[in-house]
Design an enzyme around this catalytic site. Structure first.
Site, PDB file in Angstrom:
ATOM      1  CB  CYS A  24       9.313  -2.812  -3.119  1.00  0.00           C
ATOM      2  SG  CYS A  24      10.156  -1.341  -3.757  1.00  0.00           S
ATOM      3  CD  GLU A  73      -0.257   0.965   3.445  1.00  0.00           C
ATOM      4  OE1 GLU A  73      -0.289   2.100   2.907  1.00  0.00           O
ATOM      5  OE2 GLU A  73      -0.189   0.789   4.664  1.00  0.00           O
ATOM      6  CG  HIS A 132      10.686  -3.866  -7.350  1.00  0.00           C
ATOM      7  ND1 HIS A 132       9.677  -3.716  -6.423  1.00  0.00           N
ATOM      8  CD2 HIS A 132      10.838  -5.215  -7.518  1.00  0.00           C
ATOM      9  CE1 HIS A 132       9.226  -4.899  -6.058  1.00  0.00           C
ATOM     10  NE2 HIS A 132       9.923  -5.820  -6.701  1.00  0.00           N
TER      11      HIS A 132
END
Length: 281
Positions: free
Chosen positions: A77, A47, A117
């Site tokens: 992440c 989220e 990421h």
């Protein structure tokens, strides 16, 4: 302190409890790794509510523990995978931090994307595996063997050159869809601080412009992209519906994603969600 700094005994107990697992320390095996991954995907929602509220996203390991475990929130992440890295390190797993360029939802010829990421490499006695509980789209409930140019269990594929850039893709009803590209070069934690700052503050960052939420539920992956609610089953079936009201969206966040924003934040969050749901001209 980094995500490779083990938890204290009390923190480890609390993290296992947050995942709904017994306090007994599981041995660092592949079977137990898969159990930990599955539990994390069901209990730790992806989220970006803090980013939408323009709050500082603090990825200091202690701050991440406080938010995800003590406050029972989720994160993206840099938070989810860093907490998981600490958990695995505490249980005796050998963990390496990696970084990827997200390509999910982009055409193959889309311009290069930045390294935003965080994913994990886990080395076991029988080989290396990839673990990622912090992606807002499809997620593998098992560690994926680091085998290149072949289909992996569960409908995943890793292509490229082991010494160069690799591409992770998930099988979908419409074919293979790329999630991200990455290399196996180990990363330093200090570099994620800059990546997190970019991801959470850059005006064109997807997390500044869209609500992104995801969690696993039984044999399905639930996700929210603004007002688009999606349920994807492991066999590829997709169910979708639109949510057009901010209060209904808050209810879905609570009931389906187990996210309970603080009462003091609700007015600002409701207003922000209403803006995201408004038709774009």
């Amino acid at each position: 302190m980094t995500p490779l700094t083990p938890f204290s005994a009390a923190q480890l107990d609390a993290t296992l409890a947050r995942l709904g697992l017994p306090a007994a320390r599981p041995a660092p095996t592949l079977a137990n790794l898969d159990r930990l991954i599955d539990a994390a995907l069901h209990r730790l929602p992806f989220e970006n509510l803090d980013v939408l509220l323009e709050k500082t996203v603090d990825i200091d390991p202690q701050a991440v523990f406080a938010k995800l475990v003590e406050q029972r929130r989720g994160g993206y992440c840099f938070e989810l995978n860093s907490l998981f890295a600490r958990l695995l390190t505490s249980l005796g797993y050998r963990v390496t931090l990696l970084v990827g360029r997200v390509r999910w939802g982009l055409p193959a010829d889309a311009p290069q994307t930045p390294q935003t990421h965080l994913l994990l490499r886990i080395d076991l006695a029988d080989g290396a595996y990839l673990v990622d509980i912090g992606f807002g789209g499809p997620a593998s409930s098992r560690a994926l063997p680091l085998r290149v140019n072949e289909e992996l269990p569960g409908g995943w594929r890793l292509t490229g050159e082991p010494d160069g850039e690799l591409e992770m893709a998930a099988r979908s009803p419409s074919g293979w869809q790329t999630l991200y590209r990455f290399t196996l070069q180990a990363q330093q934690w200090v570099d994620y601080v800059m990546r997190n700052w970019y991801t959470s503050t850059y005006p064109q960052s997807v997390f500044r412009r869209f609500l992104r939420v995801a969690v696993s539920e039984g044999g399905a992956r639930l996700s929210l992209n603004n007002g688009q609610f999606t349920r994807r089953t492991v066999d590829g079936n997709v169910e979708q519906r639109s949510i057009e009201d901010a209060d209904e969206l808050l209810t879905v966040l609570r009931e389906r994603f187990r996210l309970w924003p603080a009462e003091r934040e609700l007015p600002a969050l409701r207003q922000r969600l209403a803006g995201l749901l408004a038709p774009r001209e």
